[in-house]
Write a protein that holds these residues in place. Structure first.
Motif, PDB file in Angstrom:
ATOM      1  N   GLU A  17       0.836  -1.208   0.000  1.00 33.10           N
ATOM      2  CA  GLU A  17       0.000   0.000   0.000  1.00 33.10           C
ATOM      3  C   GLU A  17       0.870   1.257   0.000  1.00 33.10           C
ATOM      4  O   GLU A  17       2.036   1.232   0.408  1.00 33.10           O
ATOM      5  CB  GLU A  17      -0.916   0.020   1.224  1.00 33.10           C
ATOM      6  CG  GLU A  17      -2.028  -0.999   1.172  1.00 33.10           C
ATOM      7  CD  GLU A  17      -2.948  -0.902   2.378  1.00 33.10           C
ATOM      8  OE1 GLU A  17      -3.950  -1.638   2.400  1.00 33.10           O
ATOM      9  OE2 GLU A  17      -2.674  -0.108   3.298  1.00 33.10           O
ATOM     10  N   ASP A  18       0.261   2.359  -0.447  1.00 34.58           N
ATOM     11  CA  ASP A  18       0.930   3.653  -0.370  1.00 34.58           C
ATOM     12  C   ASP A  18       0.594   4.316   0.969  1.00 34.58           C
ATOM     13  O   ASP A  18      -0.456   4.057   1.561  1.00 34.58           O
ATOM     14  CB  ASP A  18       0.464   4.560  -1.512  1.00 34.58           C
ATOM     15  CG  ASP A  18       0.854   4.014  -2.877  1.00 34.58           C
ATOM     16  OD1 ASP A  18       0.268   4.464  -3.877  1.00 34.58           O
ATOM     17  OD2 ASP A  18       1.743   3.125  -2.939  1.00 34.58           O
ATOM     18  N   VAL A  19       1.499   5.172   1.409  1.00 33.83           N
ATOM     19  CA  VAL A  19       1.370   5.836   2.713  1.00 33.83           C
ATOM     20  C   VAL A  19       1.524   7.330   2.518  1.00 33.83           C
ATOM     21  O   VAL A  19       2.342   7.774   1.700  1.00 33.83           O
ATOM     22  CB  VAL A  19       2.482   5.347   3.671  1.00 33.83           C
ATOM     23  CG1 VAL A  19       2.497   6.152   4.949  1.00 33.83           C
ATOM     24  CG2 VAL A  19       2.332   3.871   3.963  1.00 33.83           C
ATOM     25  N   SER A  20       0.767   8.089   3.282  1.00 33.10           N
ATOM     26  CA  SER A  20       0.920   9.534   3.250  1.00 33.10           C
ATOM     27  C   SER A  20       0.839  10.094   4.660  1.00 33.10           C
ATOM     28  O   SER A  20      -0.030   9.708   5.441  1.00 33.10           O
ATOM     29  CB  SER A  20      -0.175  10.168   2.383  1.00 33.10           C
ATOM     30  OG  SER A  20       0.056  11.555   2.253  1.00 33.10           O
ATOM     31  N   ILE A  47      14.782  13.085   3.433  1.00 34.08           N
ATOM     32  CA  ILE A  47      14.608  14.102   2.390  1.00 34.08           C
ATOM     33  C   ILE A  47      14.711  15.479   3.025  1.00 34.08           C
ATOM     34  O   ILE A  47      14.188  15.702   4.118  1.00 34.08           O
ATOM     35  CB  ILE A  47      13.236  13.952   1.686  1.00 34.08           C
ATOM     36  CG1 ILE A  47      13.192  12.653   0.870  1.00 34.08           C
ATOM     37  CG2 ILE A  47      12.948  15.149   0.788  1.00 34.08           C
ATOM     38  CD1 ILE A  47      11.870  12.417   0.148  1.00 34.08           C
ATOM     39  N   ALA A  48      15.365  16.396   2.321  1.00 32.09           N
ATOM     40  CA  ALA A  48      15.459  17.793   2.746  1.00 32.09           C
ATOM     41  C   ALA A  48      14.820  18.671   1.674  1.00 32.09           C
ATOM     42  O   ALA A  48      15.053  18.470   0.482  1.00 32.09           O
ATOM     43  CB  ALA A  48      16.916  18.189   2.951  1.00 32.09           C
ATOM     44  N   ARG A  60      11.363   5.303  -3.254  1.00 28.84           N
ATOM     45  CA  ARG A  60       9.901   5.222  -3.150  1.00 28.84           C
ATOM     46  C   ARG A  60       9.318   6.357  -2.315  1.00 28.84           C
ATOM     47  O   ARG A  60       8.107   6.425  -2.125  1.00 28.84           O
ATOM     48  CB  ARG A  60       9.517   3.874  -2.542  1.00 28.84           C
ATOM     49  CG  ARG A  60       9.846   2.665  -3.435  1.00 28.84           C
ATOM     50  CD  ARG A  60       9.485   1.344  -2.754  1.00 28.84           C
ATOM     51  NE  ARG A  60      10.287   1.130  -1.559  1.00 28.84           N
ATOM     52  CZ  ARG A  60       9.835   1.255  -0.334  1.00 28.84           C
ATOM     53  NH1 ARG A  60       8.558   1.580  -0.103  1.00 28.84           N
ATOM     54  NH2 ARG A  60      10.626   1.042   0.712  1.00 28.84           N
ATOM     55  N   LEU A  61      10.161   7.232  -1.818  1.00 32.79           N
ATOM     56  CA  LEU A  61       9.709   8.333  -0.986  1.00 32.79           C
ATOM     57  C   LEU A  61       9.622   9.621  -1.790  1.00 32.79           C
ATOM     58  O   LEU A  61      10.498   9.899  -2.616  1.00 32.79           O
ATOM     59  CB  LEU A  61      10.684   8.561   0.180  1.00 32.79           C
ATOM     60  CG  LEU A  61      10.562   7.679   1.411  1.00 32.79           C
ATOM     61  CD1 LEU A  61      10.728   6.209   1.108  1.00 32.79           C
ATOM     62  CD2 LEU A  61      11.574   8.123   2.462  1.00 32.79           C
ATOM     63  N   ALA A  78       4.206   1.850  -2.455  1.00 29.74           N
ATOM     64  CA  ALA A  78       4.452   0.404  -2.440  1.00 29.74           C
ATOM     65  C   ALA A  78       5.242  -0.005  -1.202  1.00 29.74           C
ATOM     66  O   ALA A  78       6.369  -0.506  -1.301  1.00 29.74           O
ATOM     67  CB  ALA A  78       5.176  -0.019  -3.713  1.00 29.74           C
ATOM     68  N   SER A  79       4.649   0.193  -0.037  1.00 29.23           N
ATOM     69  CA  SER A  79       5.360  -0.030   1.229  1.00 29.23           C
ATOM     70  C   SER A  79       5.842  -1.473   1.354  1.00 29.23           C
ATOM     71  O   SER A  79       5.240  -2.420   0.826  1.00 29.23           O
ATOM     72  CB  SER A  79       4.440   0.311   2.398  1.00 29.23           C
ATOM     73  OG  SER A  79       3.271  -0.492   2.334  1.00 29.23           O
ATOM     74  N   ILE A  80       6.958  -1.616   2.054  1.00 27.92           N
ATOM     75  CA  ILE A  80       7.553  -2.928   2.334  1.00 27.92           C
ATOM     76  C   ILE A  80       7.803  -3.027   3.828  1.00 27.92           C
ATOM     77  O   ILE A  80       7.822  -2.006   4.526  1.00 27.92           O
ATOM     78  CB  ILE A  80       8.873  -3.118   1.536  1.00 27.92           C
ATOM     79  CG1 ILE A  80       9.883  -2.026   1.883  1.00 27.92           C
ATOM     80  CG2 ILE A  80       8.588  -3.133   0.042  1.00 27.92           C
ATOM     81  CD1 ILE A  80      11.215  -2.185   1.175  1.00 27.92           C
ATOM     82  N   PRO A  81       7.996  -4.237   4.354  1.00 30.34           N
ATOM     83  CA  PRO A  81       8.159  -4.394   5.808  1.00 30.34           C
ATOM     84  C   PRO A  81       9.270  -3.538   6.410  1.00 30.34           C
ATOM     85  O   PRO A  81       9.138  -3.060   7.536  1.00 30.34           O
ATOM     86  CB  PRO A  81       8.443  -5.890   5.965  1.00 30.34           C
ATOM     87  CG  PRO A  81       7.699  -6.514   4.833  1.00 30.34           C
ATOM     88  CD  PRO A  81       7.848  -5.556   3.684  1.00 30.34           C
TER      89      PRO A  81
END
Lengths: 110, 115
Positions: A17-20, A47-48, A60-61, A78-81
Motif C-alpha cells: 500500500e501507499d502511505v501519506s 529528504i530535505a 519510493r519516498l 508500495a510499502s515494504i516491511p
C-alpha cells in the motif's frame, strides 16, 4: 510557541500500500526535513526541502514543501516491511531554530 | 564520511551519580545540538551551540544539567546528580549552512537509564 502538528500519529497498513503523512504549522518555515527512526537508532535524514513548492523524491519516498511554507507531506509508495519505523518532520524557522513533529509510527503487515 | 559520534551508547547508573555524555560532530559543521527523547515528550531541544558558543540553553531542564563545547570537534552533556526521571535517549546532532540550506544530522544516541 511554534509547534508542528504531525499526522497521523500511527498507521497500520498492508505491504504494497501507499502511505501519506503530513506536518502543518501556524508559522512559516524555510526548510522542511523528513527523518526515519528505527528502534534503538537515531533519526536518519530521508529528504530535505529548501524551497516552497519543491517536490523531491528519494526512491519510493516523495516529499513536498507546501506553497504556503506552513506544511509538508511525505508519501511512501508500495510499502515494504522494512519501512516500519517512526517518521519525523522537522522545520527550520527564520531564527535558525529547528522544530520537530511528534512522529508517525508506521506498521506494515507482510 | 563519519557521522555524528556519541558515547556511551548505553549507560545504566544509580541515582545521584554523575553522568557524562560525549559527542563528536560532523567535521566542518558549526552547529551542535543536544536533544532528549522520551515517549511522553518526544524530541526536546536541550541546548545548541554555534561555533562552540552556547546560543540557546532554555531547554536545559535544571541546574543539574550542563553542556560544554571546548572545541569544534567535541561536546559533553553532564548530569549531576542524576535522577530516575532523567532516563531517556540523548541525541547529539550537528548541522551546517550550505548553499542549499541547513540540514541537521543525528548521532545514534546515548540510552541512559538511572535506577
Amino acid at each position: 510557541g511554534q509547534q508542528l502538528n504531525q499526522s497521523p500519529q500511527s498507521m497500520f497498513i498492508q505491504e504494497g500500500e501507499d502511505v501519506s503523512m503530513n506536518c502543518t504549522s501556524s508559522s512559516i518555515f524555510n526548510t522542511w526535513l523528513w527523518y526515519k527512526q528505527d528502534p534503538g537508532e537515531g533519526p536518519v535524514l530521508l529528504i530535505a526541502l529548501y524551497k516552497a513548492g519543491e517536490l523531491t523524491s528519494n526512491g519510493r519516498l516523495t516529499a513536498q514543501f507546501g506553497i504556503t511554507r506552513k506544511d509538508s507531506f511525505l508519501n511512501i509508495s508500495a510499502s515494504i516491511p522494512s519501512d516500519v519505523g517512526i517518521y519525523f518532520c522537522a522545520g527550520l524557522n527564520n531564527f535558525n531554530k529547528f522544530y520537530f513533529g511528534s512522529g508517525t509510527k508506521l506498521n506494515v503487515k507482510p | 564520511d563519519a557521522g555524528v559520534i556519541q558515547s556511551p551508547r548505553h549507560e545504566v547508573t544509580e541515582m545521584g551519580q554523575e553522568v557524562t555524555l560525549r559527542c563528536k560532530p560532523i567535521s566542518g559543521h558549526d552547529y551542535l545540538f543536544w536533544y532528549r527523547q522520551t515517549m511522553m515528550r518526544g524530541l526536546e531541544l536541550l541546548i545548541y551551540f554555534n561555533n562552540n558558543v552556547p546560543i540557546d540553553d532554555s531547554g536545559m531542564p535544571e541546574d543539574r544539567f550542563s553542556a560544554k563545547m571546548p572545541n569544534a570537534s567535541f561536546s559533553t552533556l553532564k548530569i549531576q546528580p542524576s535522577e530516575p526521571r532523567d532516563s531517556a535517549v540523548y541525541f547529539c546532532a550537528s548541522s551546517s549552512r550550505t548553499a542549499s540550506g541547513n540540514t541537521i544530522y543525528f548521532g545514534e544516541g546515548s540510552w541512559l537509564t538511572v535506577v
